[in-house]
Design a protein around this motif. Structure first.
Motif, PDB file in Angstrom:
ATOM      1  N   ASP A   1      28.812 -32.990 -45.515  1.00 51.80           N
ATOM      2  CA  ASP A   1      29.257 -32.112 -46.604  1.00 51.80           C
ATOM      3  C   ASP A   1      29.213 -30.646 -46.174  1.00 51.80           C
ATOM      4  N   ILE A   2      30.294 -29.927 -46.493  1.00 47.83           N
ATOM      5  CA  ILE A   2      30.293 -28.487 -46.209  1.00 47.83           C
ATOM      6  C   ILE A   2      29.556 -27.806 -47.360  1.00 47.83           C
ATOM      7  N   VAL A   3      28.619 -26.929 -47.014  1.00 41.08           N
ATOM      8  CA  VAL A   3      27.928 -26.167 -48.063  1.00 41.08           C
ATOM      9  C   VAL A   3      28.505 -24.763 -48.076  1.00 41.08           C
ATOM     10  N   MET A   4      29.040 -24.375 -49.224  1.00 37.53           N
ATOM     11  CA  MET A   4      29.637 -23.039 -49.353  1.00 37.53           C
ATOM     12  C   MET A   4      28.524 -22.002 -49.471  1.00 37.53           C
ATOM     13  N   GLU A   5      28.736 -20.861 -48.857  1.00 42.22           N
ATOM     14  CA  GLU A   5      27.773 -19.765 -48.970  1.00 42.22           C
ATOM     15  C   GLU A   5      28.510 -18.460 -49.199  1.00 42.22           C
ATOM     16  N   LEU A   6      27.814 -17.505 -49.758  1.00 42.21           N
ATOM     17  CA  LEU A   6      28.385 -16.165 -49.925  1.00 42.21           C
ATOM     18  C   LEU A   6      28.004 -15.333 -48.712  1.00 42.21           C
ATOM     19  N   ASP A   7      28.947 -14.522 -48.211  1.00 40.89           N
ATOM     20  CA  ASP A   7      28.520 -13.552 -47.197  1.00 40.89           C
ATOM     21  C   ASP A   7      27.985 -12.308 -47.927  1.00 40.89           C
ATOM     22  N   ASP A   8      27.408 -11.383 -47.181  1.00 44.98           N
ATOM     23  CA  ASP A   8      26.752 -10.227 -47.809  1.00 44.98           C
ATOM     24  C   ASP A   8      27.726  -9.398 -48.639  1.00 44.98           C
ATOM     25  N   LEU A   9      28.957  -9.248 -48.103  1.00 47.76           N
ATOM     26  CA  LEU A   9      29.959  -8.455 -48.807  1.00 47.76           C
ATOM     27  C   LEU A   9      30.319  -9.098 -50.150  1.00 47.76           C
ATOM     28  N   GLN A  10      30.507 -10.414 -50.126  1.00 52.64           N
ATOM     29  CA  GLN A  10      30.839 -11.137 -51.361  1.00 52.64           C
ATOM     30  C   GLN A  10      29.692 -11.052 -52.371  1.00 52.64           C
ATOM     31  N   ARG A  11      28.459 -11.221 -51.863  1.00 47.33           N
ATOM     32  CA  ARG A  11      27.296 -11.184 -52.765  1.00 47.33           C
ATOM     33  C   ARG A  11      27.165  -9.807 -53.422  1.00 47.33           C
TER      34      ARG A  11
ATOM     35  N   THR B   1      35.990 -22.159 -54.908  1.00 51.88           N
ATOM     36  CA  THR B   1      36.948 -21.740 -53.875  1.00 51.88           C
ATOM     37  C   THR B   1      37.941 -20.742 -54.458  1.00 51.88           C
ATOM     38  N   SER B   2      38.407 -21.030 -55.683  1.00 47.28           N
ATOM     39  CA  SER B   2      39.356 -20.143 -56.350  1.00 47.28           C
ATOM     40  C   SER B   2      38.718 -18.785 -56.661  1.00 47.28           C
ATOM     41  N   LEU B   3      37.489 -18.791 -57.181  1.00 49.28           N
ATOM     42  CA  LEU B   3      36.770 -17.549 -57.471  1.00 49.28           C
ATOM     43  C   LEU B   3      36.652 -16.699 -56.207  1.00 49.28           C
ATOM     44  N   LEU B   4      36.275 -17.336 -55.087  1.00 47.40           N
ATOM     45  CA  LEU B   4      36.069 -16.570 -53.851  1.00 47.40           C
ATOM     46  C   LEU B   4      37.384 -16.028 -53.301  1.00 47.40           C
ATOM     47  N   SER B   5      38.486 -16.758 -53.528  1.00 50.25           N
ATOM     48  CA  SER B   5      39.763 -16.227 -53.045  1.00 50.25           C
ATOM     49  C   SER B   5      40.195 -15.017 -53.880  1.00 50.25           C
ATOM     50  N   TYR B   6      39.943 -15.049 -55.198  1.00 52.52           N
ATOM     51  CA  TYR B   6      40.203 -13.859 -56.027  1.00 52.52           C
ATOM     52  C   TYR B   6      39.318 -12.699 -55.599  1.00 52.52           C
ATOM     53  N   LEU B   7      38.070 -13.009 -55.293  1.00 53.86           N
ATOM     54  CA  LEU B   7      37.124 -11.970 -54.882  1.00 53.86           C
ATOM     55  C   LEU B   7      37.570 -11.333 -53.566  1.00 53.86           C
ATOM     56  N   ASP B   8      37.980 -12.171 -52.606  1.00 57.42           N
ATOM     57  CA  ASP B   8      38.416 -11.637 -51.309  1.00 57.42           C
ATOM     58  C   ASP B   8      39.672 -10.775 -51.461  1.00 57.42           C
ATOM     59  N   ARG B   9      40.583 -11.220 -52.346  1.00 54.91           N
ATOM     60  CA  ARG B   9      41.804 -10.441 -52.596  1.00 54.91           C
ATOM     61  C   ARG B   9      41.432  -9.078 -53.187  1.00 54.91           C
ATOM     62  N   TYR B  10      40.485  -9.098 -54.112  1.00 55.75           N
ATOM     63  CA  TYR B  10      40.001  -7.844 -54.726  1.00 55.75           C
ATOM     64  C   TYR B  10      39.401  -6.927 -53.666  1.00 55.75           C
ATOM     65  N   LEU B  11      38.602  -7.486 -52.753  1.00 53.04           N
ATOM     66  CA  LEU B  11      37.964  -6.675 -51.703  1.00 53.04           C
ATOM     67  C   LEU B  11      39.016  -6.060 -50.761  1.00 53.04           C
ATOM     68  N   VAL B  12      40.060  -6.825 -50.488  1.00 49.04           N
ATOM     69  CA  VAL B  12      41.146  -6.316 -49.640  1.00 49.04           C
ATOM     70  C   VAL B  12      41.862  -5.152 -50.366  1.00 49.04           C
ATOM     71  N   GLU B  13      42.149  -5.360 -51.669  1.00 44.71           N
ATOM     72  CA  GLU B  13      42.814  -4.303 -52.458  1.00 44.71           C
ATOM     73  C   GLU B  13      41.980  -3.028 -52.481  1.00 44.71           C
ATOM     74  N   GLN B  14      40.648  -3.190 -52.506  1.00 49.26           N
ATOM     75  CA  GLN B  14      39.746  -2.029 -52.547  1.00 49.26           C
ATOM     76  C   GLN B  14      39.534  -1.419 -51.159  1.00 49.26           C
ATOM     77  N   GLY B  15      40.158  -2.038 -50.149  1.00 53.41           N
ATOM     78  CA  GLY B  15      39.998  -1.551 -48.771  1.00 53.41           C
ATOM     79  C   GLY B  15      38.630  -1.840 -48.183  1.00 53.41           C
ATOM     80  N   LEU B  16      37.982  -2.867 -48.739  1.00 58.85           N
ATOM     81  CA  LEU B  16      36.609  -3.189 -48.273  1.00 58.85           C
ATOM     82  C   LEU B  16      36.594  -4.371 -47.313  1.00 58.85           C
ATOM     83  N   LYS B  17      37.741  -5.014 -47.131  1.00 55.49           N
ATOM     84  CA  LYS B  17      37.756  -6.199 -46.259  1.00 55.49           C
ATOM     85  C   LYS B  17      38.999  -6.190 -45.390  1.00 55.49           C
TER      86      LYS B  17
END
Length: 206
Positions: free
Chosen positions: A1-11, A190-206
Motif C-alpha cells: 500500500d502506498i501511504v500518502m504524506e504531506l511535504d513541508d510546503l503542503q503542510r 488526491t484531489s485536495l492535494l492537486s488543488y493545493l499544488d495548483r494554488y501553490l503554483v499560482e502563488q509562485g511558491l512551487k
C-alpha cells in the motif's frame, strides 16, 4: 500500500489556508459570546484512519463532545470537531452566559456545540473553496457524545486518511484545546492535494 504524506510546503500551506477559515470563525464566535475569541494557527498533520483511532484511545480524555458535518464538492470530506467533554461545557457556558448551573448547561450543549461546529467547520471549508475557486455543499451539523473507544469506531468508515488540525481556542483568557478532523477517501485526498499544488503554483511558491 502506498501511504500518502504531506511535504513541508503542503503542510505549511494547508496550515495557512485553514488559518484564514479559523480567523473568520473566531470573528463569528466573538459576536456570539460577546467577548473576544481567539483561535490559534492550526497545526496540520496527515495520518491514516487507524493512527487516529490509536491516538484517540491513548488520549488523556475519555469523553468527547463531537460535531460532524459532511461536505461534498470537487473532493468530499467528513469534517469532525472534537472537544473533550469538560472543554465543551466551558464553551457552552461562555455562549449562554455564566448564570446557568452545570446540570442546566448540559441540556443546551448539543444545540450550542452544533452552532460552534457549524461556524468553525463551514468557515474552514469556505476558505478552501474561495482560494481554490470551487464550491462545496455542506450537510447539517450532527452532535454526538462519545467516549474514546466509540469515537474511534465511528471514524472513517468510508475514509482512508485524516487531516488533523490541532486548534486552541482562547475565550476570556481560558484556554480550550480541541481538534478538527477532515476524513478523506484516497481519491478525495488526491484531489485536495492537486488543488493545493495548483494554488501553490499560482502563488509562485512551487
Amino acid at each position: 500500500d502506498i501511504v500518502m504524506e504531506l511535504d513541508d510546503l503542503q503542510r505549511d500551506a494547508l496550515g495557512e489556508l485553514f488559518n484564514i477559515g479559523v480567523g473568520r470563525a473566531a470573528n463569528a464566535l466573538s459576536q456570539i459570546v460577546s467577548s473576544e475569541v481567539m483561535l490559534s494557527v492550526p497545526n496540520v498533520d496527515l495520518v491514516t484512519v487507524s493512527t487516529v483511532k490509536e491516538m484517540l484511545v491513548k488520549n488523556e480524555f475519555r469523553h468527547f463532545s463531537t460535531v460532524s458535518q459532511y461536505f461534498e464538492g470537487p473532493f468530499n470530506a467528513e469534517a469532525v470537531l472534537i472537544f473533550p467533554e469538560s472543554n465543551a461545557l466551558v464553551i457552552v457556558s461562555h455562549m449562554l452566559g455564566n448564570q446557568l448551573a452545570p446540570e442546566e448547561l448540559s441540556e443546551y450543549e448539543q444545540e450550542a456545540m452544533c452552532e460552534v461546529g457549524n461556524i468553525i467547520l463551514n468557515a474552514c471549508m469556505s476558505a478552501l473553496a474561495d482560494l481554490f475557486s470551487v464550491e462545496f455543499n455542506g450537510g447539517l451539523p450532527h452532535h454526538q457524545f462519545n467516549d474514546s473507544e466509540k469515537l474511534g469506531f465511528h471514524l472513517g468508515q468510508d475514509s482512508d486518511y485524516v487531516l488533523i488540525l490541532q486548534v486552541k481556542m482562547l475565550i476570556n483568557r481560558e484556554n480550550i484545546a480541541g481538534q478538527m478532523l477532515y476524513l478523506l477517501g484516497l481519491q478525495s485526498l488526491t484531489s485536495l492535494l492537486s488543488y493545493l499544488d495548483r494554488y501553490l503554483v499560482e502563488q509562485g511558491l512551487k
